[in-house]
Scaffold this motif. Structure first.
Motif, mmCIF file in Angstrom:
data_model
loop_
_atom_site.group_PDB
_atom_site.id
_atom_site.type_symbol
_atom_site.label_atom_id
_atom_site.label_comp_id
_atom_site.label_asym_id
_atom_site.label_seq_id
_atom_site.Cartn_x
_atom_site.Cartn_y
_atom_site.Cartn_z
ATOM 1 N N GLU A 168 0.811 -1.224 0.000
ATOM 2 C CA GLU A 168 0.000 0.000 0.000
ATOM 3 C C GLU A 168 0.841 1.269 0.000
ATOM 4 O OE1 GLU A 168 -3.725 0.733 1.632
ATOM 5 O OE2 GLU A 168 -4.115 -1.332 2.198
ATOM 6 N N TRP A 169 1.955 1.259 0.747
ATOM 7 C CA TRP A 169 2.765 2.479 0.799
ATOM 8 C C TRP A 169 3.391 2.779 -0.565
ATOM 9 C CZ3 TRP A 169 7.971 2.423 -0.292
ATOM 10 C CH2 TRP A 169 8.621 1.182 -0.241
ATOM 11 N N VAL A 170 3.679 1.725 -1.332
ATOM 12 C CA VAL A 170 4.214 1.914 -2.694
ATOM 13 C C VAL A 170 3.122 2.504 -3.588
ATOM 14 C CG1 VAL A 170 5.176 0.756 -4.734
ATOM 15 C CG2 VAL A 170 5.878 0.033 -2.444
ATOM 16 N N ALA A 171 1.903 1.988 -3.420
ATOM 17 C CA ALA A 171 0.763 2.484 -4.202
ATOM 18 C C ALA A 171 0.508 3.961 -3.904
ATOM 19 C CB ALA A 171 -0.483 1.662 -3.888
ATOM 20 N N VAL A 172 0.584 4.320 -2.622
ATOM 21 C CA VAL A 172 0.379 5.722 -2.221
ATOM 22 C C VAL A 172 1.486 6.593 -2.820
ATOM 23 C CG1 VAL A 172 0.352 7.325 -0.260
ATOM 24 C CG2 VAL A 172 -0.916 5.173 -0.121
#
Lengths: 296, 322
Positions: free
Chosen positions: B97-101
């Motif tokens: 998720e942090w990569v997506a954000v």
């Protein structure tokens, strides 16, 4: 200058007395007669119930609505009534009210999240079907119809359009929608869009507009063209009802916004005394068709 | 000696007029509403103004350079839509998720800069008036967002994204932190760098600036790129706050609020003069006005009157100073 600041600061720190219990109402827009009527219904009910009603106008801006609800939470209103501008974007504000233990009631349009005690609305899909049935009978089962759509993406436009088109496909195959254009729930745009459609389409028998403001704009364009076209609107605003009585409009679907406002405040007043339901309770407001049998 | 003192007084007045106006307005609000000075209310105001405030920082450079950008609201919807599309595509591709954000943030910033550059190129190379260019791209960006979203909304499929939007490190909302950080950085650029001097020179008199060997077109182009960058940052913060982007609802009238913040902050619409911190004060002033009108319960129909008078008053005071 510094003296002015000193005087004002001392007055500020003295501070006024706290206001009495209040209910907050955040309306998507007060530039539309429908929502003005909703507000008036809420005001009348608040006066009757002996509660203060704080009304804020979001001006159809999602960020302003969220800010308005945050302001209502800060004002420590006891219940927040929301007529959402955008179902998803209003969620953080509803959650803010939830966190402050302030019950929330949605009116006319639903929110897609957050804890909502009551949802008070009429069924827009059913309203669209009602309009389709009426036009089908009026046109004797066949003819060409123009559909004037509301603000793209709004739940009202989607649902009214869906109800209308689904009903025509299912029960009135002889009636064809020959043009479908958006006029953003606006009378001026309803007029100009209809003028353009009248130029493009030679054979039009009727118009279904997603609200009365657009319908009344279309009526002006049709009158100027001199063509015999029936117009059906949605909302039953005062102007539209007058137009129906004067045979300028064929019909309008009555949503009873004043009733929505009244019910919302009554439920809010009840919440002040009792507790909120465990999950959202839907309170439907009946729809009815306003037409004039004496018109040809 | 007298002339020198008067000169100093004028500078002080220019620098602090917006701050003094905000102070008076805040005290007045506190008198009129018992809720105004509550810490949470003040934090609400700062968060509420951060989104248009960040855009207004970039708008300061554009206006000081002698331009205008009317497309920022529609651009915010367009950029925000693409950011959420990128976010959801990254989540669905199985990325953390942090990569997506991070991907969404990078997308927003890059697309924002690209949109700003497009405006800048049309203004500088196309030799079209900024008002006309950005009026056109205002319609274009909104139309593209509506088309991509079928007039609906783009909902984030990431929990982290929404949580970031409502986060408040050290009790201060994230957008407010970013607004202050960017204001500090851009204030430095505006007052302490060659580019800042060039922006003011171009806005004061483009012809003289050109004779002084300043690349007028590049200076203006970078100002539009900068406002695009600010829109990118703001758009991703808006998307985080709502955990969605409504293609037809996000960014409505942002251009007006951003321009109003710049003007109230003391920047001259004629160009050549302004301050970044003044713009921040202008944005907060607008937020205080909105908040006060809500708290006091003034008729919604009259709220525009108050805002309008404040904007006209700010410009009138500027005129008196010149």
């Amino acid at each position: 200058m510094s003296r002015v600041l000193v005087v004002l600061t001392s007055l500020a720190l003295a501070g006024p007395a706290l206001a009495k219990d209040a209910i907050g109402l955040s309306v998507s827009t007060l530039n539309n007669p429908f929502f003005v009527t909703l507000r008036d219904g809420a005001k009348a009910a608040a006066a009757k119930a002996g509660v203060d009603l704080v009304v804020l106008d979001a001006q159809d801006k999602v960020d302003k609505q969220v800010a308005d609800i945050e302001d209502l939470v800060q004002r420590k209103v006891k219940v927040v009534l929301v007529n959402p501008t955008d179902a998803a974007a209003v969620v953080p504000a509803i959650e803010r009210a939830n966190a402050a233990k302030i019950p929330v009631i949605t009116v006319d349009r639903a929110a897609s999240g957050g804890k909502v005690a009551y949802h008070i609305a009429s069924d827009n899909v059913a309203g669209g079907k009602l309009a389709a049935d009426f036009l089908c009978k009026l046109l004797g089962g066949k003819g060409n119809v123009v559909e004037l759509e509301g603000i793209p993406g709004s739940s009202a436009a989607r649902d009214r359009g869906k109800g209308f088109n689904d009903e025509l496909k299912a029960r009135c195959k002889g009636v064809t929608v020959v043009a479908r254009q958006t006029a953003n729930f606006d009378r001026g745009q309803g007029l100009s869009v209809m003028e353009n459609v009248l130029q493009a389409q030679r054979a039009i028998d009727a118009v279904f507009a997603h609200n009365d403001e657009m319908a009344l704009g279309a009526v002006q364009a049709i009158q100027a063209s001199g063509r015999p076209i029936k117009v059906v609107g949605f909302d039953a605003t005062d102007d539209a009802v007058k137009a129906v009585n004067a045979c300028k409009m064929a019909a309008t679907v009555a949503q009873q916004p004043a009733e929505m406002g009244r019910l919302a405040v009554e439920k809010a007043a009840a919440l002040l005394k009792g507790t909120a339901p465990a999950k959202t309770e839907f309170i439907p407001v009946a729809l009815k068709l306003v037409s004039n049998a004496s018109c040809k | 000696m007298n002339a020198v003192l008067q000169g100093f007084r004028r500078i002080e007045k220019e620098r602090y007029a917006a701050f003094a106006a905000l102070a008076i307005l805040s005290i007045l609000s506190a008198i009129l509403s018992p809720f105004f000075l509550q810490p949470q209310n003040l934090l609400n105001i700062v968060r509420q103004v951060s989104y248009t405030g960040i855009i207004a920082l970039g708008m300061t450079f554009v206006i000081v350079s002698g331009g205008i950008d009317l497309s920022v609201g529609s651009m915010a919807a367009f950029v925000g839509s693409l950011a959420v599309i990128t976010l959801n595509a990254s989540v669905n591709a199985g990325l953390p998720e942090w990569v997506a954000v991070a991907a969404a943030v990078v997308c927003a910033v890059l697309v924002g800069v690209a949109c700003g550059l497009a405006n800048g190129v049309l203004v500088t190379k196309g030799r079209i008036a900024p008002f006309i260019v950005t009026l056109g791209t205002m319609a274009l960006f909104r139309s593209l967002s509506l088309y991509m979203g079928n007039a609906g909304e783009f909902r984030s499929e990431s929990m982290v994204f929404g949580e970031l939007g409502s986060s408040a490190p050290l009790g201060v909302p994230l957008p407010a932190f970013i607004l202050i950080g960017l204001a500090g950085a851009l204030s430095f650029v505006f007052t302490r760098t060659r580019y800042g001097r060039y922006v003011r020179a171009v806005g004061s008199n483009a012809r003289v600036a050109r004779y002084s060997a300043i690349d007028v077109d590049t200076t203006r182009l970078l100002a539009y790129a900068l406002v695009g960058l600010m829109v990118g940052v703001s758009a991703v913060l808006i998307a985080m706050r709502f955990n969605s982007v409504g293609s037809s609802t996000v960014g409505i009238n942002y251009e007006l609020d951003a321009i109003a913040a710049v003007i109230i902050g003391g920047t001259s619409m004629a160009g050549g003069r302004g301050t970044v911190w003044g713009t921040v004060v202008g944005a907060i002033t607008l937020g205080v006005i909105n908040n006060m009108l809500n708290m006091v319960g003034i008729s919604p129909y009259l709220q525009g009157t108050v805002k309008g008078l404040v904007i006209i008053g700010a410009v009138f005071i500027q005129r008196q100073r010149q």
